[in-house]
Write an enzyme that holds these catalytic residues in place. Structure first.
Site, short mmCIF file in Angstrom:
data_model
loop_
_atom_site.label_atom_id
_atom_site.label_comp_id
_atom_site.label_asym_id
_atom_site.label_seq_id
_atom_site.Cartn_x
_atom_site.Cartn_y
_atom_site.Cartn_z
N ASN A 109 14.07 -57.60 -89.01
CA ASN A 109 12.75 -57.79 -88.40
C ASN A 109 11.81 -58.39 -89.44
OD1 ASN A 109 10.60 -57.37 -86.46
ND2 ASN A 109 9.92 -55.63 -87.71
N HIS A 111 7.63 -58.31 -90.45
CA HIS A 111 6.40 -57.57 -90.17
C HIS A 111 5.28 -58.15 -91.06
CE1 HIS A 111 3.89 -54.26 -88.87
NE2 HIS A 111 3.49 -54.15 -90.12
N GLU A 144 15.92 -46.56 -87.18
CA GLU A 144 15.32 -45.90 -86.01
C GLU A 144 13.82 -45.68 -86.15
OE1 GLU A 144 17.37 -42.71 -84.14
OE2 GLU A 144 19.34 -43.57 -84.60
N GLU A 176 5.48 -66.10 -93.86
CA GLU A 176 6.59 -65.62 -93.03
C GLU A 176 7.62 -66.72 -92.80
OE1 GLU A 176 4.76 -62.07 -90.28
OE2 GLU A 176 4.82 -64.07 -89.39
#
Ligand code: GAR
Length: 192
Positions: A109, A111, A144, A176
């Protein structure tokens, strides 16, 4: 070679940056499909233009997570397209254990903060509200927790005195677009 399924909810500028890096031959990977939980998300339009299968996954009635049916459908779509790695690129839902277990250690991911600072929503605004002098972006493995997995790449950006959320987020986005291809290159080359 990484066979990447991209998940997004919005504009897809990180997906585009990754696709361009693959096209330039920088990363030994291919994008096998692009999934979005928002039917008219611009990321799906980008995917159609770039010639990648563009698939809408209906996640109703939940707003913040993938329900079991949506998760099962996503897994089927990825496997049908030969995917073995998941890249969350502006995907605004929580990934649950079903998907995490199906792709254990193979979901990453991005962020818009220097994690562990400012996890969750509105990370740019959180940084401004905190009076921080710098922030940045983080590419990390997904576990998680919310934005808690092992960090792969971080890039810093300064916070300037007159920054608004928009000017700050624009500065973060530029980093990014460098950080995500760099992280994927490391993974593809087993250099972690
Ligand atoms: C990016 O800034 C990414 O860091 C953020 O969404 C944006 C997506 O932009 N992701 C999150 O906040 C996830 N918690 P994009 O659709 O143009 O790639």
């Amino acid at each position: 070679m990484l066979n990447i399924a991209i998940f997004g909810s919005g504009s897809g500028s990180n997906y585009q940056a990754i696709a361009e890096a693959i096209e330039r031959g920088t990363i030994d990977a291919r994008i096998v499909c692009v999934l979005a939980d928002v039917e008219d998300a611009f990321i799906l339009e980008r995917a159609r233009k770039l010639g990648h299968p563009a698939i809408y996954i209906d996640c109703a009635p939940f707003k913040t997570k993938l329900d079991d049916a949506a998760e099962a459908r996503a897994i089927d779509v990825i496997k049908d397209n030969g995917g073995d790695f998941i890249v969350l690129a502006g995907f605004m839902r929580i990934v649950k254990p079903g998907l995490l277990n199906a792709f254990a250690g193979r979901i990453i991911n991005i962020h818009p903060s220097l994690l562990p600072q400012f996890p969750g929503l509105h990370a740019g605004q959180q940084a401004l509200d905190a009076g921080a002098k710098e922030t940045g972006c983080t590419v990390h493995f997904v576990d998680e927790g919310i934005d808690t997995g092992a960090v792969i790449v971080q890039k810093k950006v300064p916070i300037l005195p007159n920054d608004t959320t928009e000017t700050l987020m624009n500065r973060i986005h530029k980093q990014e677009h460098l950080a995500y291809p760099e992280a994927l290159k490391k993974i593809a080359e087993n250099k972690l």
